[in-house]
Design an enzyme around this catalytic site. Sequence first.
Site, mmCIF file in Angstrom:
data_model
loop_
_atom_site.group_PDB
_atom_site.id
_atom_site.type_symbol
_atom_site.label_atom_id
_atom_site.label_comp_id
_atom_site.label_asym_id
_atom_site.label_seq_id
_atom_site.Cartn_x
_atom_site.Cartn_y
_atom_site.Cartn_z
ATOM 1 N N HIS A 1 13.750 52.984 106.794
ATOM 2 C CA HIS A 1 14.545 54.126 106.403
ATOM 3 C C HIS A 1 15.600 54.449 107.422
ATOM 4 C CE1 HIS A 1 10.925 55.229 103.837
ATOM 5 N NE2 HIS A 1 10.750 54.065 104.384
ATOM 6 N N ASN B 1 3.530 46.334 94.524
ATOM 7 C CA ASN B 1 3.197 45.103 95.252
ATOM 8 C C ASN B 1 1.681 44.952 95.432
ATOM 9 O OD1 ASN B 1 3.749 42.754 96.721
ATOM 10 N ND2 ASN B 1 3.783 43.860 98.672
ATOM 11 N N LYS B 2 1.305 43.769 95.856
ATOM 12 C CA LYS B 2 -0.089 43.425 96.175
ATOM 13 C C LYS B 2 -0.984 43.452 94.940
ATOM 14 C CE LYS B 2 0.335 45.213 100.927
ATOM 15 N NZ LYS B 2 -0.406 45.631 102.132
HETATM 16 P P1 GDP Z 1 5.987 46.175 105.743
HETATM 17 O O1 GDP Z 1 5.469 47.034 106.857
HETATM 18 O O2 GDP Z 1 6.261 47.017 104.527
HETATM 19 O O3 GDP Z 1 7.132 45.312 106.120
HETATM 20 O O4 GDP Z 1 4.749 45.264 105.292
HETATM 21 P P2 GDP Z 1 4.518 43.718 105.593
HETATM 22 O O5 GDP Z 1 5.408 42.863 104.757
HETATM 23 O O6 GDP Z 1 4.532 43.491 107.046
HETATM 24 O O7 GDP Z 1 3.043 43.540 104.992
HETATM 25 C C1 GDP Z 1 1.913 44.203 105.555
HETATM 26 C C2 GDP Z 1 0.675 43.393 105.279
HETATM 27 O O8 GDP Z 1 0.438 43.297 103.874
HETATM 28 C C3 GDP Z 1 0.758 41.952 105.780
HETATM 29 O O9 GDP Z 1 -0.495 41.573 106.302
HETATM 30 C C4 GDP Z 1 1.084 41.158 104.523
HETATM 31 O O10 GDP Z 1 0.598 39.825 104.579
HETATM 32 C C5 GDP Z 1 0.346 41.951 103.468
HETATM 33 N N1 GDP Z 1 0.959 41.786 102.151
HETATM 34 C C6 GDP Z 1 2.262 41.982 101.831
HETATM 35 N N2 GDP Z 1 2.463 41.732 100.517
HETATM 36 C C7 GDP Z 1 1.270 41.369 100.011
HETATM 37 C C8 GDP Z 1 0.815 40.987 98.700
HETATM 38 O O11 GDP Z 1 1.579 40.899 97.726
HETATM 39 N N3 GDP Z 1 -0.512 40.711 98.566
HETATM 40 C C9 GDP Z 1 -1.380 40.780 99.607
HETATM 41 N N4 GDP Z 1 -2.659 40.489 99.363
HETATM 42 N N5 GDP Z 1 -0.997 41.134 100.840
HETATM 43 C C10 GDP Z 1 0.299 41.429 101.050
#
Ligand code: GDP
Length: 362
Positions: free
Chosen positions: A129, A179-180
Amino acid sequence: SEGEILGYLYSKGIKPDGVQTLDKDMVKMVCREYEVEVIEADPVKVEEMAKKKEIFDKEDLAKLQYRPPVITIMGHVDHGKTTLLDYIRKSRVAASEAGGITQGIGAYQVLVPVDGKSQACVFLDTPGHEAFGAMRARGARVTDIAIIVVAADDGIRPQTNEAIAHAKAAGVPIIIAINKIDKDGANPERVMQELSSVGLMPEDWGGDIPMVQISALKGKNIDDLLETIMLVAELQELKANPDRDAKGIVIEAGLDKKKGVMATFIVQNGTLRKGDVVVCGEAFGKVRALFDDSGKQVNDAGPSIPVQVIGLSGVPLAGDEFEVVGSIDIAREKAELRAELLRNERISAKAGDGKITLSSLA
Ligand code: GDP
Ligand code: MG
């Protein structure tokens, strides 16, 4: 008298024809000369004007062409912003360019197939942000679409709300990436419910907010997300006039030991060319070289295209405006004026009156 002002403009290397519009800096310069107070337009109003595409002048209107959308990804920490950006970059950029990305420049272009043709869209590479907020605070609006990532196993969190507030305040269309969805505890329906309770009604439920269920980690439905982005972009009728001197916004900047000052610009209107003279915040200079998002030298950059620039006299700030001007003398003078204005702003901010007056500078 009019003649006097025209004379002053001539002395600054500008050849006024009597009916043209002066840009903001020129207005300030003239006002300073005559000790007239300048009251800057309210940034919120400026944003509204930009929304109505009033950044264009008469010359532009006949020449407007489609430009790629510029996208920012926001959301709560750990909801997957970086993973999503990385996936999009790897799948869409590295694959198409033999060497892949060598260095980050703060923004990159990806190609999305639309109706059998490849169309560009541009992602800002600074999720979070701060970048968005800092730019908005400076009245800059570079983002066309905000993707807000919400983890399906976590739902709306404080920074999700902040992101929504930022996007709404800027009048930027929102796309939700739930997501996820690959995770065991994932509950996309619950996320949609939470979002509708804060006024973001999913399209699937008759609302106007597109929501795409993805797994950034597994790359699931990312194509759907990109397609949705292009659809939203199309509705916005994003346009610019590539056929004039460039102006735009600084995305990031810093000092490189070998190359000196490096700044990434996103052109908003016009085309930036090698050799152009620019003024950019308090810095100015002649564009010695331009690099695209893969580190390749290019000769020019059109609307929405991120490009790294070397040749500036100092390090500008993210959110600073840049523009091409006619000569290095004008550039220097404008840069000095801006520096002076900022100094004055700081002084009056300290004094607590919050008002910028040019007359007090004289
Ligand atoms: P940010 O802080 O929003 O940039 O989040 P990150 O991209 O660093 O992700 C945080 C954690 O969530 C990491 O350990 C990623 O591997 C996990 N993660 C992100 N997207 C997914 C997803 O689609 N599925 C799963 N299972 N884990 C995810
Ligand atoms: Mg991150």
